[in-house]
Scaffold this motif. Structure first.
Motif, PDB file in Angstrom:
ATOM      1  N   ILE A  54       0.843  -1.205   0.000  1.00  0.00           N
ATOM      2  CA  ILE A  54       0.000   0.000   0.000  1.00  0.00           C
ATOM      3  C   ILE A  54       0.874   1.250   0.000  1.00  0.00           C
ATOM      4  O   ILE A  54       0.648   2.186  -0.765  1.00  0.00           O
ATOM      5  N   ASN A  57       2.882   1.733  -3.390  1.00  0.00           N
ATOM      6  CA  ASN A  57       2.094   2.148  -4.550  1.00  0.00           C
ATOM      7  C   ASN A  57       1.727   3.627  -4.535  1.00  0.00           C
ATOM      8  O   ASN A  57       1.423   4.215  -5.584  1.00  0.00           O
ATOM      9  N   SER A  58       1.705   4.257  -3.352  1.00  0.00           N
ATOM     10  CA  SER A  58       1.293   5.667  -3.258  1.00  0.00           C
ATOM     11  C   SER A  58       2.416   6.597  -2.833  1.00  0.00           C
ATOM     12  O   SER A  58       2.223   7.814  -2.765  1.00  0.00           O
ATOM     13  N   ASP A  59       3.573   6.043  -2.540  1.00  0.00           N
ATOM     14  CA  ASP A  59       4.700   6.831  -2.028  1.00  0.00           C
ATOM     15  C   ASP A  59       5.457   7.479  -3.192  1.00  0.00           C
ATOM     16  O   ASP A  59       6.398   6.912  -3.745  1.00  0.00           O
ATOM     17  N   ARG A  60       5.062   8.693  -3.550  1.00  0.00           N
ATOM     18  CA  ARG A  60       5.647   9.351  -4.717  1.00  0.00           C
ATOM     19  C   ARG A  60       7.100   9.755  -4.502  1.00  0.00           C
ATOM     20  O   ARG A  60       7.893   9.762  -5.439  1.00  0.00           O
ATOM     21  N   LEU A  66       3.869   7.635   3.989  1.00  0.00           N
ATOM     22  CA  LEU A  66       2.912   8.463   3.267  1.00  0.00           C
ATOM     23  C   LEU A  66       2.617   9.742   4.034  1.00  0.00           C
ATOM     24  O   LEU A  66       2.255   9.688   5.214  1.00  0.00           O
ATOM     25  N   GLU A  70      -0.092  12.282  -0.226  1.00  0.00           N
ATOM     26  CA  GLU A  70       0.042  10.955  -0.835  1.00  0.00           C
ATOM     27  C   GLU A  70      -1.093  10.037  -0.379  1.00  0.00           C
ATOM     28  O   GLU A  70      -1.686   9.300  -1.187  1.00  0.00           O
ATOM     29  N   PHE A  71      -1.407  10.088   0.910  1.00  0.00           N
ATOM     30  CA  PHE A  71      -2.480   9.250   1.437  1.00  0.00           C
ATOM     31  C   PHE A  71      -3.841   9.697   0.900  1.00  0.00           C
ATOM     32  O   PHE A  71      -4.718   8.862   0.653  1.00  0.00           O
ATOM     33  N   GLY A  73      -4.446  10.898  -2.067  1.00  0.00           N
ATOM     34  CA  GLY A  73      -4.576  10.343  -3.413  1.00  0.00           C
ATOM     35  C   GLY A  73      -5.017   8.890  -3.374  1.00  0.00           C
ATOM     36  O   GLY A  73      -5.875   8.457  -4.154  1.00  0.00           O
ATOM     37  N   TYR A  74      -4.424   8.124  -2.449  1.00  0.00           N
ATOM     38  CA  TYR A  74      -4.793   6.715  -2.301  1.00  0.00           C
ATOM     39  C   TYR A  74      -6.247   6.582  -1.846  1.00  0.00           C
ATOM     40  O   TYR A  74      -7.017   5.781  -2.384  1.00  0.00           O
ATOM     41  N   ASP A  77      -8.802   7.452  -4.598  1.00  0.00           N
ATOM     42  CA  ASP A  77      -8.874   6.375  -5.579  1.00  0.00           C
ATOM     43  C   ASP A  77      -9.745   5.243  -5.057  1.00  0.00           C
ATOM     44  O   ASP A  77     -10.585   4.698  -5.788  1.00  0.00           O
ATOM     45  N   ARG A  78      -9.570   4.888  -3.768  1.00  0.00           N
ATOM     46  CA  ARG A  78     -10.391   3.827  -3.165  1.00  0.00           C
ATOM     47  C   ARG A  78     -11.848   4.266  -3.058  1.00  0.00           C
ATOM     48  O   ARG A  78     -12.761   3.461  -3.275  1.00  0.00           O
TER      49      ARG A  78
END
Length: 459
Positions: A54, A57-60, A66, A70-71, A73-74, A77-78
């Protein structure tokens, strides 16, 4: 955005403005999310935990954690992905799902669950003890449970609750109505058969050693080395072909009979009682065992004879038929059948007890622990029934080995083994059986899912 901020603040345990892998892990354990989803495991290396996936995948900025952006954005999306699914679950259109909705979604997938299990699923997500789950609570759950659709979500709930898996750990016993259809079994049976063949072939030398220990006792090692010198490395796999030929069809038949009888006995209930499981396991096991027992006799004969004694499987069968009789193919069947009763009963009781204890703590339902619990149940069943297994093998080999002139009466046979070898004689080869069980279980567990996925994409 307020509910996103609240969730971020809740996950940020140390209030440093970031969510770490450890903080995600702690929250997943708290709410009972266990990383058993196959898709989650396949999307990264097998040693990568879901919480690390998790974050990755979101850690730019790739700092291993995160921040809020960043969190966010995740989470967005969910939210977009699951909003429609939540509305589909909310049959009453009241903005929340309850036990009845959970029962309905399982029913749509062909699984009948009790109100008790539905209540436990609701409690996994319910933050305000209302016994309903609103959108915010549901979103919180799917944010830390990286499933992609309703089917995977239901599978994760089943895995987390440690649903009843029946006596057999190599075949699925608790099947849905859809799964009991023969057309749906095809991929699983092919995958299970291939995995079973691989695991039996890899562990064939240990299995042969176990058989020789049961028949020859302490002389087995020296005889095995002698066979290795005369027959070469290939001799260690003597009898493996018939073992492979017997294993999967017998397990498949037992599983099919159990599933069909279970469907008749179960009715509208959610699970079988211990007594019912024991009875169905004994009946299905006895029928399957009787159908394939001659192949077991052939395997033992090939295992204990020197390499080159028989010209393959058919040569062994012809030799037994001409030099003995048809009844020789069922020599040792009585102790073998009696062996199943304590084995099935003890394994079932131990497995039920362990699973009841495991349900109290969701972290006990990880794959490694479930595999360990299954091994404990297997070992308990083996220990309780092993003396009868020794008698069975000795009677199967009785025609040509002077060391195994065992009485056909079980009590006399037990006394004969005790007089000759003491208590240790009752458990000759059990250590080899335990050693073999570990790689067998791991290979079956790993290969079945991989092969089933491969077959599903090509058939």
């Amino acid at each position: 955005m307020e509910h996103f901020q609240r969730l971020f603040a809740k996950l940020d345990k140390n209030k440093d403005g970031f969510i770490s892998v450890q903080e995600l892990h702690e929250e997943m354990r708290r709410v009972g999310v266990v990383c058993g989803d196959e898709k989650a495991r396949r999307s990264g290396p097998p040693w990568t935990p879901t919480e690390q996936m998790i974050v990755a995948n979101s850690d730019r900025d790739k700092d291993g954690r995160l921040d809020y952006e960043e969190f966010l954005g995740y989470m967005m999306d969910r939210e977009q992905k699951w909003k429609i699914d939540f509305q589909a679950l909310d049959k009453k259109n009241c903005g929340a799902i309850d036990q009845e909705d959970i029962i309905n979604v399982f029913k749509e997938l062909g699984v009948v669950i009790s109100k008790t299990n539905a209540k436990r699923i609701i409690q996994m997500m319910d933050e305000d003890s209302s016994m309903t789950v609103d959108w915010g609570e549901f979103l919180h759950h799917v944010i830390i449970n990286p499933v992609e659709n309703i089917g995977e979500l239901v599978s994760s709930w089943k895995h987390t609750l440690v649903f009843d898996v029946g006596e057999s750990r190599s075949m699925p016993i608790e099947l849905t109505q859809e799964e009991t259809d023969l057309s749906v079994w095809r991929n699983f049976i092919l995958a299970a058969g291939a995995a079973d063949a691989v695991s039996r072939t890899v562990t064939a030398p240990i299995d042969r050693l176990k058989t020789q220990l049961q028949v020859y006792g302490s002389k087995a090692v020296s005889l095995g080395l002698q066979d290795l010198k005369t027959g070469g490395l290939r001799s260690m796999w003597q009898g493996n072909a018939v073992n492979v030929l017997k294993g999967t069809p017998q397990s498949t038949l037992q599983c099919f009979l159990y599933a069909q009888m279970r469907k008749q006995v179960l009715g509208e209930r959610d699970c079988l009682s211990v007594e019912q499981r024991f009875g169905l396991g004994c009946v299905s096991g006895a029928v399957a065992h009787a159908a394939f027992y001659p192949l077991e006799v052939l395997k033992v004969r090939l295992n204990v004879q020197q390499a080159g004694t028989y010209r393959g499987l058919l040569g062994c069968a012809k030799s037994i038929y001409h030099s003995e009789s048809v009844s020789a193919f069922y020599r040792g069947f009585r102790p073998s059948l009696l062996c199943m009763i304590p084995y099935a009963g003890v394994e079932c009781a131990v497995h039920q007890s362990i699973m009841s204890w495991a349900r109290r703590n969701p972290t006990n339902s990880s794959d490694s622990k479930l595999l360990f619990f299954s091994f404990v149940a297997f070992a308990s069943g083996q220990a309780s029934s092993y003396p009868l297994a020794v008698i069975r093998t000795q009677q199967q080999a009785q025609a040509f080995t002077s060391n195994s002139q065992t009485s056909t009466h079980i009590l006399q046979a037990l006394m004969g083994i005790y007089e000759k070898s003491g208590v240790r004689g009752f458990y000759s080869g059990m250590g080899a059986s335990f050693v073999r069980a570990v790689p067998c279980a791991l290979l079956n567990y790993t290969l079945i899912s991989k092969l089933e996925e491969l077959l599903s994409s090509h058939l």
